[in-house]
Motif scaffolding. Sequence first.
Motif, PDB file in Angstrom:
ATOM      1  N   ARG A   1       2.157   6.675 -22.510  1.00 27.93           N
ATOM      2  CA  ARG A   1       2.050   6.641 -23.966  1.00 27.93           C
ATOM      3  C   ARG A   1       3.460   6.685 -24.541  1.00 27.93           C
ATOM      4  N   LEU A   2       3.645   5.998 -25.646  1.00 25.43           N
ATOM      5  CA  LEU A   2       4.919   6.026 -26.364  1.00 25.43           C
ATOM      6  C   LEU A   2       4.689   6.620 -27.747  1.00 25.43           C
ATOM      7  N   VAL A   3       5.642   7.395 -28.222  1.00 28.87           N
ATOM      8  CA  VAL A   3       5.533   8.000 -29.548  1.00 28.87           C
ATOM      9  C   VAL A   3       6.858   7.816 -30.272  1.00 28.87           C
ATOM     10  N   PHE A   4       6.793   7.328 -31.501  1.00 31.71           N
ATOM     11  CA  PHE A   4       7.998   7.181 -32.304  1.00 31.71           C
ATOM     12  C   PHE A   4       8.326   8.530 -32.939  1.00 31.71           C
ATOM     13  N   LEU A   5       9.406   9.127 -32.484  1.00 32.28           N
ATOM     14  CA  LEU A   5       9.884  10.399 -33.030  1.00 32.28           C
ATOM     15  C   LEU A   5      10.762  10.169 -34.253  1.00 32.28           C
ATOM     16  N   ALA A   6      11.304   8.976 -34.348  1.00 35.37           N
ATOM     17  CA  ALA A   6      12.052   8.486 -35.509  1.00 35.37           C
ATOM     18  C   ALA A   6      12.035   6.965 -35.376  1.00 35.37           C
ATOM     19  N   ASP A   7      12.553   6.264 -36.371  1.00 36.84           N
ATOM     20  CA  ASP A   7      12.527   4.805 -36.303  1.00 36.84           C
ATOM     21  C   ASP A   7      13.320   4.273 -35.113  1.00 36.84           C
ATOM     22  N   ASP A   8      14.323   5.036 -34.669  1.00 41.97           N
ATOM     23  CA  ASP A   8      15.154   4.574 -33.554  1.00 41.97           C
ATOM     24  C   ASP A   8      15.109   5.536 -32.372  1.00 41.97           C
ATOM     25  N   LEU A   9      14.021   6.306 -32.252  1.00 39.31           N
ATOM     26  CA  LEU A   9      13.911   7.298 -31.186  1.00 39.31           C
ATOM     27  C   LEU A   9      12.475   7.304 -30.683  1.00 39.31           C
TER      28      LEU A   9
ATOM     29  N   ALA B   1       3.426   8.266 -34.844  1.00 41.45           N
ATOM     30  CA  ALA B   1       2.796   7.031 -34.365  1.00 41.45           C
ATOM     31  C   ALA B   1       2.798   7.021 -32.843  1.00 41.45           C
ATOM     32  N   VAL B   2       1.612   7.110 -32.252  1.00 43.14           N
ATOM     33  CA  VAL B   2       1.465   7.160 -30.805  1.00 43.14           C
ATOM     34  C   VAL B   2       0.843   5.843 -30.331  1.00 43.14           C
TER      35      VAL B   2
ATOM     36  N   ALA C   1      17.005  -1.760 -30.809  1.00 46.54           N
ATOM     37  CA  ALA C   1      16.379  -2.857 -31.558  1.00 46.54           C
ATOM     38  C   ALA C   1      15.603  -2.267 -32.734  1.00 46.54           C
ATOM     39  N   PRO C   2      15.399  -3.043 -33.789  1.00 43.25           N
ATOM     40  CA  PRO C   2      14.619  -2.539 -34.930  1.00 43.25           C
ATOM     41  C   PRO C   2      13.215  -2.109 -34.505  1.00 43.25           C
ATOM     42  N   ARG C   3      12.725  -1.068 -35.126  1.00 41.54           N
ATOM     43  CA  ARG C   3      11.397  -0.550 -34.785  1.00 41.54           C
ATOM     44  C   ARG C   3      10.335  -1.632 -34.932  1.00 41.54           C
ATOM     45  N   ALA C   4      10.410  -2.441 -35.979  1.00 43.89           N
ATOM     46  CA  ALA C   4       9.401  -3.478 -36.193  1.00 43.89           C
ATOM     47  C   ALA C   4       9.347  -4.447 -35.014  1.00 43.89           C
TER      48      ALA C   4
ATOM     49  N   GLN D   1      -2.038  -0.181 -28.475  1.00 44.36           N
ATOM     50  CA  GLN D   1      -2.674   0.138 -29.754  1.00 44.36           C
ATOM     51  C   GLN D   1      -2.049   1.412 -30.312  1.00 44.36           C
ATOM     52  N   VAL D   2      -2.010   1.516 -31.638  1.00 46.52           N
ATOM     53  CA  VAL D   2      -1.331   2.635 -32.265  1.00 46.52           C
ATOM     54  C   VAL D   2      -2.308   3.509 -33.044  1.00 46.52           C
ATOM     55  N   ASP D   3      -2.088   4.828 -32.967  1.00 46.82           N
ATOM     56  CA  ASP D   3      -2.822   5.817 -33.756  1.00 46.82           C
ATOM     57  C   ASP D   3      -1.812   6.814 -34.307  1.00 46.82           C
ATOM     58  N   THR D   4      -2.136   7.420 -35.422  1.00 42.31           N
ATOM     59  CA  THR D   4      -1.295   8.474 -35.985  1.00 42.31           C
ATOM     60  C   THR D   4      -1.840   9.824 -35.528  1.00 42.31           C
TER      61      THR D   4
END
Length: 370
Positions: A207-215, A179-180, A156-159, A171-174
């Motif tokens: 915790r989730l972390v975006f390693l790429a927009d689709d990963l 983006a974690v 699904a799209p990252r957004a 909640q998200v932090d850099t």
Amino acid sequence: MSLAPASAMRLSTCLLALLLAACGRTEPQGPRSATAPAGAPAPTDAADPAAPPAPVVPAAPATPDERRVLAWLDPDSPAVAYMRLPADLEPEALGELFALPPRALALLRAPLSLESGLAALVGPAAPPPEQWLARDLVVMQPVLARGPYLVRRLLAPRADVEAWLRSGGMQVDTVEGLAVWTPGQSAPEAPVDGAPGLAPSLVFPWRLVFLADDLVGAFSLTEMGNGLGPLTAARDLPPSDLTRMIGEVVAADPALLLELYVQGAMLHFDLSDDVGVAKLSLRRLVEADGARSLPRHDAAGIDGEVILQPLGDVADAAAALEARAPAGAATDVLRDLYKAVAYSQDGPVVRGRLQLAADDLAPLRRGGGR
């Protein structure tokens, strides 16, 4: 008697090298089928040297997209697995069937734990996680980590995914440029006339972390520091021999469903001694017409091989595994499946083989037969 931890680790490292070399040779022909009568001896090479190997589903190897998750395997992790199993199969049930030690089973348990937690977190605000998390994933247990790490592709799209996480109270932090997402301590506002929910950190302890927009990567809330060390090590350091070999196997084997390796002294509930190395390979299998077309992740049947390196007597370990039975209130069907796995000594390791027809997979599917 078990070896001292340092000696066991040195021995398991040496035997892992032998095991990895053995993995490249031709597999024994004629593995025991789940439909073999109870008590029937396991077939051997000498019994039928002309027996052809079972046909596998013709399919393309893992696509470049499916292999991207491999780039995030921590090069120092002694426990790693690549999976692209069908969504309805229980990885942990398959691991139990093939006599994996608990430390290896923990790798197979992690993906379903993550999916269940996400489903509870986002509720009806999002589609079920198995619809937007791809089937290809890696899971690892780094040396100093408190829990497993996973990396999965998003369908699904990252957004959209970020909106679902936000609606669940995350909640998200850099952190280090990534983006974690961390679950909050208080429940999000309940809908009108709705009951208040639990704190997101209780529902979803990841915790989730975006390693790429689709990963996306996932790891336990209890990890020390920011928890990113194993993932950034995978990004910044060259792969180990083990992680490089897994990549080669995944790229070359069109029928691969699971490739798991764990090393280091491990408790095994069915053996009197620890196990130093465990490996499980599962491949897609067709029992009849090998030319028929099947959906990409439809298992049809499964051809499985487990390799265990006991730290005690290998012959005794093989005999103990031949005699093992499922624990708890197992069904007769599940007991028959356990009996059908054929174990034999092969130098310093025990090999177990079993082919499962499509119908035999019923007790290993989610909610079935257990």
